[in-house]
Design a protein around this motif. Structure first.
Motif, PDB file in Angstrom:
ATOM      1  N   ALA A 112       0.856  -1.186   0.000  1.00  0.00           N
ATOM      2  CA  ALA A 112       0.000   0.000   0.000  1.00  0.00           C
ATOM      3  C   ALA A 112       0.890   1.233   0.000  1.00  0.00           C
ATOM      4  O   ALA A 112       1.871   1.306   0.750  1.00  0.00           O
ATOM      5  N   PHE A 113       0.553   2.207  -0.849  1.00  0.00           N
ATOM      6  CA  PHE A 113       1.336   3.424  -0.989  1.00  0.00           C
ATOM      7  C   PHE A 113       0.528   4.616  -0.490  1.00  0.00           C
ATOM      8  O   PHE A 113      -0.697   4.659  -0.657  1.00  0.00           O
ATOM      9  N   THR A 114       1.230   5.581   0.095  1.00  0.00           N
ATOM     10  CA  THR A 114       0.604   6.811   0.560  1.00  0.00           C
ATOM     11  C   THR A 114       1.248   8.000  -0.136  1.00  0.00           C
ATOM     12  O   THR A 114       2.480   8.073  -0.249  1.00  0.00           O
ATOM     13  N   PRO A 116       1.451  11.837   0.324  1.00  0.00           N
ATOM     14  CA  PRO A 116       1.146  12.998   1.183  1.00  0.00           C
ATOM     15  C   PRO A 116       0.716  14.221   0.383  1.00  0.00           C
ATOM     16  O   PRO A 116      -0.069  15.046   0.862  1.00  0.00           O
ATOM     17  N   GLN A 120      -2.656  12.515   2.086  1.00  0.00           N
ATOM     18  CA  GLN A 120      -2.524  11.138   2.576  1.00  0.00           C
ATOM     19  C   GLN A 120      -3.339  10.145   1.741  1.00  0.00           C
ATOM     20  O   GLN A 120      -3.867   9.165   2.235  1.00  0.00           O
ATOM     21  N   HIS A 121      -3.451  10.434   0.451  1.00  0.00           N
ATOM     22  CA  HIS A 121      -4.172   9.534  -0.447  1.00  0.00           C
ATOM     23  C   HIS A 121      -3.403   8.217  -0.566  1.00  0.00           C
ATOM     24  O   HIS A 121      -2.191   8.213  -0.755  1.00  0.00           O
ATOM     25  N   THR A 122      -4.085   7.094  -0.431  1.00  0.00           N
ATOM     26  CA  THR A 122      -3.437   5.787  -0.470  1.00  0.00           C
ATOM     27  C   THR A 122      -4.016   4.922  -1.589  1.00  0.00           C
ATOM     28  O   THR A 122      -5.186   5.050  -1.954  1.00  0.00           O
ATOM     29  N   ASP A 147      -7.494   1.761  -5.791  1.00  0.00           N
ATOM     30  CA  ASP A 147      -7.541   3.115  -5.257  1.00  0.00           C
ATOM     31  C   ASP A 147      -8.832   3.216  -4.441  1.00  0.00           C
ATOM     32  O   ASP A 147      -9.895   3.560  -4.965  1.00  0.00           O
ATOM     33  N   ASP A 149      -9.816   5.222  -2.048  1.00  0.00           N
ATOM     34  CA  ASP A 149     -10.399   6.540  -1.831  1.00  0.00           C
ATOM     35  C   ASP A 149     -11.280   6.975  -2.995  1.00  0.00           C
ATOM     36  O   ASP A 149     -12.295   7.658  -2.813  1.00  0.00           O
TER      37      ASP A 149
END
Length: 306
Positions: A112-114, A116, A120-122, A147, A149
């Protein structure tokens, strides 16, 4: 939601028995058992448990030649940078030829990638590789992106040659996106799909309104609509009609807390019945061929917790 949940519980194994009622020419018995306590992995929660699968062909019970045992071993670990790794191998338990022991190996890496920069979209990305050890000229791959979000998913399936000099021959065989959103408390999804090998594309639209689920599958040549309607807490019907006039009718009935039966009528083709009772699952297929039921097939499966 309307669709019944038949997902296998985590940590359960499966025992499968399959037989053909036409003079019993075929019977398949699969028994998954614990062979060892497992291997140590960097993740303390990881638990490697081999599975033993035994298959009997053509009703041959007289000697070991009728058996086709397979041992499946898999494990998981968490690597640096929070990369989740899963891997496994299928082995033939009957052969005495060491070169013929491995049948299939696979591995899957996920992370999982974040970001900033975007609040802070992951998003999650995973890649799975699989190879037939007895034919090592090709590697199959599957790439998944999620994705959460934005309620968007991506899947790519393809293959590539194992020789570095032929890497340009890698190709994508299947591609799909799934986009979803909420509409006044109801769930809507759009799922375009494309099969590169067959040059065939379609789109699946779903609208889930609690007691009613509408699913439309449309391509350039064919279209079909499924309307699943929940009648009460125990019953749901799901008719499907295609652009060619083909009709399928499914009836789901809940018999208890862990028991249910699903009956699917395919006019002029077959009647399928699936019965679930806690850890047991039985599937019966009755082909509709001039009212001849001798080709009926029964398959039984049991999930076993270790």
């Amino acid at each position: 939601r309307c669709q019944p949940n038949h997902a296998k519980r985590k940590g359960e194994k499966t025992t499968t028995t399959k037989m053909n009622m036409k003079l019993l020419p075929s019977l398949t018995l699969s028994y998954f058992a614990v062979i060892g306590a497992g291997a140590t992995a960097p993740n303390p929660a990881a638990n490697a448990r081999p599975q033993l699968s035994i298959t009997i062909h053509d009703g041959n019970f007289t000697d070991i030649e009728g058996l086709d045992p397979t041992i499946t071993w898999e494990n998981s670990a968490v690597l640096n940078n929070d990369v989740a790794l899963e891997y496994g191998i299928d082995l033939s338990a009957r052969t005495t030829n060491l070169a013929s022991l491995p049948r299939r190996i696979w591995g899957r890496a996920s992370r999982a990638f974040t970001i900033p920069k975007y609040g802070q979209h992951t998003f999650a990305l995973s890649s799975r590789l699989e190879m037939d050890v007895q034919s090592m000229d090709r590697i199959d791959f599957q790439i998944d992106g999620d994705d959460e979000d934005n309620d968007l998913k991506l899947r790519i399936i393809g293959s590539a040659p194992t020789e570095a000099t032929h890497i340009r021959k890698a190709r994508v065989a299947f591609l799909e996106f799934t986009k979803g959103w909420d509409n006044d408390g109801n769930r809507v999804t759009v799922n375009p799909r494309y099969h590169v090998d067959r040059n065939h594309g379609d789109v699946v639209l779903t609208y889930d309104a609690d007691d009613t689920l509408i699913r439309v599958t449309a391509s350039r040549d064919d279209q079909e609509v499924t309307i699943a309607q929940k009648l009460n807490d125990e019953n749901m019907i799901s008719p499907t009609i295609g652009s060619d006039g083909a009709l399928t009718l499914a009836w789901d009935r809940k018999l208890g807390e862990d028991s249910s039966v699903r009956t699917t009528l395919n006019p002029n083709r077959s009647v399928d019945v699936e019965f679930r009772d806690a850890a047991w699952t039985a599937n019966v297929n009755f082909p509709m061929d001039d009212k001849d039921m001798r080709g009926a097939t029964v398959q039984m499966k049991r999930d076993i917790k270790f």
